[in-house]
Design a protein around this motif. Structure first.
Motif, PDB file in Angstrom:
ATOM      1  N   LEU A 121      34.690  42.076  27.895  1.00  0.00           N
ATOM      2  CA  LEU A 121      35.275  40.744  28.073  1.00  0.00           C
ATOM      3  C   LEU A 121      35.543  40.455  29.545  1.00  0.00           C
ATOM      4  O   LEU A 121      35.364  39.330  30.015  1.00  0.00           O
ATOM      5  N   ALA A 122      36.000  41.476  30.264  1.00  0.00           N
ATOM      6  CA  ALA A 122      36.273  41.300  31.692  1.00  0.00           C
ATOM      7  C   ALA A 122      35.013  40.864  32.431  1.00  0.00           C
ATOM      8  O   ALA A 122      35.078  40.078  33.381  1.00  0.00           O
ATOM      9  N   LYS A 123      33.873  41.346  31.979  1.00  0.00           N
ATOM     10  CA  LYS A 123      32.606  40.989  32.620  1.00  0.00           C
ATOM     11  C   LYS A 123      32.187  39.562  32.269  1.00  0.00           C
ATOM     12  O   LYS A 123      31.863  38.762  33.146  1.00  0.00           O
ATOM     13  N   VAL A 124      32.188  39.229  30.971  1.00  0.00           N
ATOM     14  CA  VAL A 124      31.696  37.904  30.577  1.00  0.00           C
ATOM     15  C   VAL A 124      32.654  36.793  31.003  1.00  0.00           C
ATOM     16  O   VAL A 124      32.234  35.650  31.195  1.00  0.00           O
ATOM     17  N   MET A 125      33.938  37.130  31.181  1.00  0.00           N
ATOM     18  CA  MET A 125      34.882  36.114  31.637  1.00  0.00           C
ATOM     19  C   MET A 125      34.690  35.783  33.114  1.00  0.00           C
ATOM     20  O   MET A 125      35.369  34.921  33.654  1.00  0.00           O
ATOM     21  N   VAL A 201      40.971  35.532  29.229  1.00  0.00           N
ATOM     22  CA  VAL A 201      41.254  36.464  28.131  1.00  0.00           C
ATOM     23  C   VAL A 201      42.536  36.069  27.404  1.00  0.00           C
ATOM     24  O   VAL A 201      42.609  36.129  26.171  1.00  0.00           O
ATOM     25  N   VAL A 202      43.551  35.643  28.149  1.00  0.00           N
ATOM     26  CA  VAL A 202      44.787  35.171  27.516  1.00  0.00           C
ATOM     27  C   VAL A 202      44.489  33.970  26.623  1.00  0.00           C
ATOM     28  O   VAL A 202      44.931  33.904  25.468  1.00  0.00           O
ATOM     29  N   ASP A 203      43.727  33.014  27.141  1.00  0.00           N
ATOM     30  CA  ASP A 203      43.355  31.838  26.350  1.00  0.00           C
ATOM     31  C   ASP A 203      42.626  32.252  25.070  1.00  0.00           C
ATOM     32  O   ASP A 203      42.890  31.726  23.985  1.00  0.00           O
ATOM     33  N   LEU A 204      41.712  33.193  25.202  1.00  0.00           N
ATOM     34  CA  LEU A 204      40.913  33.628  24.056  1.00  0.00           C
ATOM     35  C   LEU A 204      41.785  34.197  22.941  1.00  0.00           C
ATOM     36  O   LEU A 204      41.653  33.801  21.772  1.00  0.00           O
ATOM     37  N   PHE A 205      42.683  35.109  23.297  1.00  0.00           N
ATOM     38  CA  PHE A 205      43.482  35.756  22.255  1.00  0.00           C
ATOM     39  C   PHE A 205      44.579  34.844  21.712  1.00  0.00           C
ATOM     40  O   PHE A 205      44.976  34.974  20.550  1.00  0.00           O
ATOM     41  N   MET A 206      45.041  33.905  22.516  1.00  0.00           N
ATOM     42  CA  MET A 206      45.956  32.893  21.987  1.00  0.00           C
ATOM     43  C   MET A 206      45.215  32.004  20.989  1.00  0.00           C
ATOM     44  O   MET A 206      45.754  31.616  19.953  1.00  0.00           O
ATOM     45  N   ALA A 207      43.951  31.688  21.294  1.00  0.00           N
ATOM     46  CA  ALA A 207      43.132  30.887  20.377  1.00  0.00           C
ATOM     47  C   ALA A 207      42.894  31.624  19.067  1.00  0.00           C
ATOM     48  O   ALA A 207      42.741  31.005  18.011  1.00  0.00           O
ATOM     49  N   MET A 208      42.884  32.954  19.127  1.00  0.00           N
ATOM     50  CA  MET A 208      42.674  33.769  17.928  1.00  0.00           C
ATOM     51  C   MET A 208      43.957  33.963  17.125  1.00  0.00           C
ATOM     52  O   MET A 208      43.960  34.643  16.103  1.00  0.00           O
ATOM     53  N   ASN A 217      49.124  40.957  27.588  1.00  0.00           N
ATOM     54  CA  ASN A 217      48.844  42.376  27.846  1.00  0.00           C
ATOM     55  C   ASN A 217      47.343  42.621  27.991  1.00  0.00           C
ATOM     56  O   ASN A 217      46.897  43.341  28.890  1.00  0.00           O
ATOM     57  N   LEU A 218      46.551  42.012  27.104  1.00  0.00           N
ATOM     58  CA  LEU A 218      45.101  42.182  27.189  1.00  0.00           C
ATOM     59  C   LEU A 218      44.543  41.482  28.425  1.00  0.00           C
ATOM     60  O   LEU A 218      43.578  41.955  29.030  1.00  0.00           O
ATOM     61  N   GLY A 219      45.156  40.366  28.798  1.00  0.00           N
ATOM     62  CA  GLY A 219      44.733  39.669  30.007  1.00  0.00           C
ATOM     63  C   GLY A 219      44.927  40.525  31.249  1.00  0.00           C
ATOM     64  O   GLY A 219      44.055  40.582  32.129  1.00  0.00           O
ATOM     65  N   ARG A 220      46.064  41.202  31.321  1.00  0.00           N
ATOM     66  CA  ARG A 220      46.325  42.084  32.472  1.00  0.00           C
ATOM     67  C   ARG A 220      45.328  43.237  32.520  1.00  0.00           C
ATOM     68  O   ARG A 220      44.851  43.621  33.595  1.00  0.00           O
ATOM     69  N   LEU A 221      45.014  43.784  31.352  1.00  0.00           N
ATOM     70  CA  LEU A 221      44.051  44.882  31.297  1.00  0.00           C
ATOM     71  C   LEU A 221      42.670  44.409  31.754  1.00  0.00           C
ATOM     72  O   LEU A 221      41.994  45.087  32.539  1.00  0.00           O
ATOM     73  N   LYS A 223      41.954  41.936  33.727  1.00  0.00           N
ATOM     74  CA  LYS A 223      41.978  41.664  35.168  1.00  0.00           C
ATOM     75  C   LYS A 223      41.832  42.962  35.955  1.00  0.00           C
ATOM     76  O   LYS A 223      41.110  43.014  36.971  1.00  0.00           O
ATOM     77  N   ALA A 224      42.498  44.014  35.496  1.00  0.00           N
ATOM     78  CA  ALA A 224      42.392  45.312  36.172  1.00  0.00           C
ATOM     79  C   ALA A 224      40.954  45.826  36.117  1.00  0.00           C
ATOM     80  O   ALA A 224      40.423  46.348  37.108  1.00  0.00           O
ATOM     81  N   PHE A 225      40.312  45.668  34.956  1.00  0.00           N
ATOM     82  CA  PHE A 225      38.908  46.071  34.828  1.00  0.00           C
ATOM     83  C   PHE A 225      38.029  45.252  35.772  1.00  0.00           C
ATOM     84  O   PHE A 225      37.126  45.792  36.424  1.00  0.00           O
ATOM     85  N   ALA A 226      38.274  43.941  35.812  1.00  0.00           N
ATOM     86  CA  ALA A 226      37.454  43.058  36.647  1.00  0.00           C
ATOM     87  C   ALA A 226      37.547  43.442  38.121  1.00  0.00           C
ATOM     88  O   ALA A 226      36.545  43.444  38.846  1.00  0.00           O
ATOM     89  N   LYS A 227      38.751  43.772  38.567  1.00  0.00           N
ATOM     90  CA  LYS A 227      38.937  44.194  39.961  1.00  0.00           C
ATOM     91  C   LYS A 227      38.177  45.485  40.238  1.00  0.00           C
ATOM     92  O   LYS A 227      37.503  45.629  41.263  1.00  0.00           O
ATOM     93  N   GLU A 228      38.315  46.438  39.332  1.00  0.00           N
ATOM     94  CA  GLU A 228      37.678  47.740  39.523  1.00  0.00           C
ATOM     95  C   GLU A 228      36.156  47.617  39.529  1.00  0.00           C
ATOM     96  O   GLU A 228      35.467  48.283  40.315  1.00  0.00           O
ATOM     97  N   LEU A 229      35.636  46.751  38.658  1.00  0.00           N
ATOM     98  CA  LEU A 229      34.184  46.582  38.537  1.00  0.00           C
ATOM     99  C   LEU A 229      33.622  45.569  39.532  1.00  0.00           C
ATOM    100  O   LEU A 229      32.406  45.399  39.610  1.00  0.00           O
TER     101      LEU A 229
END
Length: 274
Positions: A121-125, A201-208, A217-221, A223-229
């Motif tokens: 998700l971090a990639k496609v977002m 990601v926050v928008d996505l899971f709120m929509a779900m 929490n998932l949004g923060r995770l 974002k951390a992945f996106a920075k690292e990658l």
């Protein structure tokens, strides 16, 4: 009478609906009516606002009394029932059940497949088309919860995400950058581009239908992945296919259409252990 806690062979803690009803001191004649209402009502579970799911939150209990239905309830579901009841002793039993909740089995914890899905998700977002689609789906969910009204949407979303347009403008000015004609997305791109991944990601899971805490929490995770990658933030909405990044198209389609395919179905309720 004490509320009896049963434990399955797999370690799942449950209570019997009939036992719960008795300790709450509710009218005997209304047992069947209340039981149906409990199972069909809507509650705020840890993983979202929803109705209880069969084989996750409750399961039919075999009984020799033909005229009396009974169920096993998960500890979380039982606690929510108690809190919503009119029982005079609900604080006592809600506190009791709260202490019994197994924190190591909290839905806030992710399994390996879910962690890998958040990584994808971090990639496609990084694609603006996925960000805008998630925002639109979140708006639709917001409207459904507010009788079709989008009133206060922007204030709600700004408060939830932790930033507003005015705050972004101030940050831009502090950096010596012009805000003229800049949208939120443009300003985020110049101040904290991976915040766009978190927001999507926050928008996505709120929509779900997940809770705000869970989505954040998932949004923060992510974002951390996106920075690292070092995920590329790319406006693909009007770009030729030749120039779009090579990403997980299957997941991107799930995000854009909120379809629970191979990835998003990982957040569907799991079946209760027997």
């Amino acid at each position: 009478m004490d509320l009896q806690i049963l434990v399955s062979k797999k370690g799942t803690k449950v209570v019997k609906a009939s036992d719960l009803y008795i300790v709450l001191g509710l009218p005997n004649k209304q047992y069947a009516t209340n039981l149906r209402r409990w199972i069909n009502d809507v509650y705020q579970f840890r993983d979202g606002i929803r109705k209880p799911a069969a084989m996750k939150d409750y399961a039919k209990r075999p009984t020799t009394v033909k005229l009396m239905e009974d169920y096993y309830f998960s500890i979380e579901f039982a606690k929510l029932i108690v809190l919503n009841s009119k029982s005079k002793v609900k604080q006592k039993y809600a506190t009791f059940l709260y202490k019994l909740e197994d924190k190591t089995e909290s839905n806030d914890l992710l399994n390996v497949d879910q962690v890998m899905a958040v990584l994808e998700l971090a990639k496609v977002m990084g694609m603006v088309s996925c960000q805008t689609a998630a925002e639109q789906k979140h708006l639709e969910t917001y409207e459904q919860r507010n009788n079709g009204s989008a009133a206060n949407w922007w204030n709600f979303r700004s408060k939830m995400l932790g930033y507003s347009t005015d705050q972004l403008k101030q940050k831009m000015q502090e950096m010596g950058k012009s805000t003229a004609g800049k949208s939120r997305r443009h300003m985020l791109m110049q101040t904290d581009k991976y915040e766009m991944v978190r927001t999507g990601v926050v928008d996505l899971f709120m929509a779900m239908g997940k809770t705000e805490r869970y989505a954040k929490n998932l949004g923060r995770l992510a974002k951390a992945f996106a920075k690292e990658l070092k995920v590329e933030i790319f406006d693909d909405r009007n770009a030729p296919l030749l120039f779009t990044p090579h990403l997980n198209k299957e997941l991107a389609n799930e995000v854009k259409h909120l379809e629970k395919g191979r990835y998003l179905q990982l957040w569907e309720p799991q079946r209760m252990a027997s």
